[in-house]
Motif scaffolding. Structure first.
Motif, PDB file in Angstrom:
ATOM      1  N   VAL A 194      26.811 -17.985  36.865  1.00 34.28           N
ATOM      2  CA  VAL A 194      26.432 -16.616  36.504  1.00 34.28           C
ATOM      3  C   VAL A 194      27.637 -15.882  35.942  1.00 34.28           C
ATOM      4  O   VAL A 194      27.562 -15.198  34.926  1.00 34.28           O
ATOM      5  N   SER A 195      28.777 -16.031  36.598  1.00 32.16           N
ATOM      6  CA  SER A 195      29.998 -15.381  36.132  1.00 32.16           C
ATOM      7  C   SER A 195      30.381 -15.875  34.746  1.00 32.16           C
ATOM      8  O   SER A 195      30.727 -15.092  33.871  1.00 32.16           O
ATOM      9  N   ALA A 196      30.294 -17.169  34.540  1.00 32.51           N
ATOM     10  CA  ALA A 196      30.625 -17.734  33.224  1.00 32.51           C
ATOM     11  C   ALA A 196      29.655 -17.237  32.160  1.00 32.51           C
ATOM     12  O   ALA A 196      30.038 -17.034  31.010  1.00 32.51           O
ATOM     13  N   ALA A 197      28.414 -17.032  32.523  1.00 31.79           N
ATOM     14  CA  ALA A 197      27.413 -16.561  31.565  1.00 31.79           C
ATOM     15  C   ALA A 197      27.693 -15.137  31.120  1.00 31.79           C
ATOM     16  O   ALA A 197      27.183 -14.701  30.090  1.00 31.79           O
ATOM     17  N   GLN A 198      28.493 -14.405  31.850  1.00 33.61           N
ATOM     18  CA  GLN A 198      28.827 -13.039  31.476  1.00 33.61           C
ATOM     19  C   GLN A 198      29.894 -12.996  30.385  1.00 33.61           C
ATOM     20  O   GLN A 198      30.125 -11.963  29.785  1.00 33.61           O
ATOM     21  N   GLU A 199      30.566 -14.132  30.140  1.00 37.12           N
ATOM     22  CA  GLU A 199      31.570 -14.199  29.087  1.00 37.12           C
ATOM     23  C   GLU A 199      30.863 -14.131  27.743  1.00 37.12           C
ATOM     24  O   GLU A 199      29.802 -14.710  27.554  1.00 37.12           O
ATOM     25  N   SER A 200      31.464 -13.426  26.809  1.00 34.42           N
ATOM     26  CA  SER A 200      30.919 -13.367  25.463  1.00 34.42           C
ATOM     27  C   SER A 200      31.493 -14.531  24.674  1.00 34.42           C
ATOM     28  O   SER A 200      32.677 -14.553  24.344  1.00 34.42           O
ATOM     29  N   ARG A 201      30.677 -15.536  24.430  1.00 31.57           N
ATOM     30  CA  ARG A 201      31.123 -16.697  23.679  1.00 31.57           C
ATOM     31  C   ARG A 201      29.923 -17.375  23.040  1.00 31.57           C
ATOM     32  O   ARG A 201      28.788 -17.220  23.495  1.00 31.57           O
ATOM     33  N   GLY A 202      30.187 -18.091  21.988  1.00 34.78           N
ATOM     34  CA  GLY A 202      29.141 -18.885  21.366  1.00 34.78           C
ATOM     35  C   GLY A 202      28.899 -20.148  22.170  1.00 34.78           C
ATOM     36  O   GLY A 202      29.699 -20.520  23.025  1.00 34.78           O
ATOM     37  N   ILE A 203      27.807 -20.786  21.891  1.00 35.99           N
ATOM     38  CA  ILE A 203      27.452 -22.015  22.599  1.00 35.99           C
ATOM     39  C   ILE A 203      27.132 -23.114  21.596  1.00 35.99           C
ATOM     40  O   ILE A 203      26.997 -22.863  20.402  1.00 35.99           O
ATOM     41  N   VAL A 204      27.030 -24.326  22.087  1.00 35.69           N
ATOM     42  CA  VAL A 204      26.587 -25.469  21.297  1.00 35.69           C
ATOM     43  C   VAL A 204      25.203 -25.853  21.799  1.00 35.69           C
ATOM     44  O   VAL A 204      25.004 -26.071  22.997  1.00 35.69           O
ATOM     45  N   ILE A 205      24.266 -25.885  20.858  1.00 36.52           N
ATOM     46  CA  ILE A 205      22.876 -26.228  21.166  1.00 36.52           C
ATOM     47  C   ILE A 205      22.530 -27.500  20.401  1.00 36.52           C
ATOM     48  O   ILE A 205      22.835 -27.613  19.213  1.00 36.52           O
ATOM     49  N   ILE A 206      21.883 -28.433  21.068  1.00 34.82           N
ATOM     50  CA  ILE A 206      21.393 -29.640  20.404  1.00 34.82           C
ATOM     51  C   ILE A 206      19.871 -29.666  20.532  1.00 34.82           C
ATOM     52  O   ILE A 206      19.338 -29.543  21.635  1.00 34.82           O
ATOM     53  N   TYR A 207      19.204 -29.803  19.383  1.00 37.74           N
ATOM     54  CA  TYR A 207      17.767 -30.074  19.341  1.00 37.74           C
ATOM     55  C   TYR A 207      17.631 -31.530  18.935  1.00 37.74           C
ATOM     56  O   TYR A 207      18.012 -31.918  17.833  1.00 37.74           O
ATOM     57  N   THR A 208      17.100 -32.351  19.828  1.00 37.58           N
ATOM     58  CA  THR A 208      17.032 -33.782  19.591  1.00 37.58           C
ATOM     59  C   THR A 208      15.642 -34.302  19.927  1.00 37.58           C
ATOM     60  O   THR A 208      14.742 -33.531  20.231  1.00 37.58           O
ATOM     61  N   GLY A 209      15.486 -35.597  19.889  1.00 38.02           N
ATOM     62  CA  GLY A 209      14.212 -36.223  20.234  1.00 38.02           C
ATOM     63  C   GLY A 209      13.502 -36.743  18.999  1.00 38.02           C
ATOM     64  O   GLY A 209      13.893 -36.467  17.862  1.00 38.02           O
ATOM     65  N   ASN A 210      12.428 -37.502  19.230  1.00 32.89           N
ATOM     66  CA  ASN A 210      11.707 -38.092  18.104  1.00 32.89           C
ATOM     67  C   ASN A 210      10.477 -37.289  17.703  1.00 32.89           C
ATOM     68  O   ASN A 210       9.677 -37.739  16.901  1.00 32.89           O
ATOM     69  N   GLY A 211      10.342 -36.097  18.246  1.00 33.13           N
ATOM     70  CA  GLY A 211       9.232 -35.235  17.859  1.00 33.13           C
ATOM     71  C   GLY A 211       9.612 -34.299  16.730  1.00 33.13           C
ATOM     72  O   GLY A 211      10.765 -34.169  16.360  1.00 33.13           O
ATOM     73  N   ARG A 212       8.627 -33.687  16.162  1.00 33.44           N
ATOM     74  CA  ARG A 212       8.841 -32.708  15.093  1.00 33.44           C
ATOM     75  C   ARG A 212       9.327 -31.397  15.697  1.00 33.44           C
ATOM     76  O   ARG A 212       9.089 -31.098  16.861  1.00 33.44           O
TER      77      ARG A 212
END
Length: 185
Positions: A21-39
């Motif tokens: 929760v404390s870390a989530a309060q930091e203002s920073r960008g994140i890395v998101i991966i959308y993966t899988g064999n679906g559309r």
């Protein structure tokens, strides 16, 4: 399990949760991966770009296996100032010229690096990056270094299938698309 050990375990869980929760309060960008064999991997990324634009943020998109064909999302988003960089060939074609593919990936990767170094860009999409990693057209270590070196408030979305464990571990969020029912199968 004794009551004391149970309390200690619950306390450790609470401490881990509070640290998150404390870390989530930091203002920073994140890395998101959308993966899988679906559309839906690219669609999810483009929807996030649209949301960012709606909040007045700037975004850039690099598409590694998309060619010059007209795509509705590209037409719309370019009208709103989103920079697109496309690879100059279709890497999924039947005829592969490895040297030409590596050169094309390297050229487009330079644009991606420029975007990931630009503090004005709040969001960068690396669409179908897995293809170039899995074909060894780009070095995984170089990609990880670029992700770790980006501006602190920049979010990067990566789409594609079959990512190496190192990228999955580095990501803050990983969503796997899977087909349940698809009209053309």
């Amino acid at each position: 399990m004794s009551e004391e050990r149970y309390k200690q375990r619950k306390q450790r869980q609470k401490e881990r949760f509070m640290a998150q929760v404390s870390a989530a309060q930091e203002s920073r960008g994140i890395v998101i991966i959308y993966t899988g064999n679906g559309r839906g991997r690219t669609t999810a990324a483009m929807g996030t770009v649209t949301r960012a634009l709606g909040h007045g943020l700037k975004a850039g998109i690099v598409q590694f296996i998309k060619d010059e064909w007209s795509a509705g999302e590209r037409v719309l988003l370019q009208r709103h100032g989103v920079e697109f960089q496309l690879i100059s060939m279709n890497l999924t074609g039947e005829i592969h010229n490895r040297t030409k593919n590596i050169a094309a990936c390297t050229e487009v990767w330079q644009h991606a690096l420029h975007m990931m170094r630009d503090p004005e860009l709040s969001l960068v999409v690396l669409n179908e990056l897995a293809c170039v990693i899995n074909n060894s057209y780009l070095l995984l270590d170089e990609i990880i270094e670029a992700l770790n070196g980006r501006p602190i408030n920049q979010t990067v979305i990566i789409t594609g299938q079959d990512y190496p464990a190192e990228l999955i571990e580095l990501a803050d969020t990983v969503t796997e698309m899977r087909p349940v029912k698809y009209v053309f199968t």
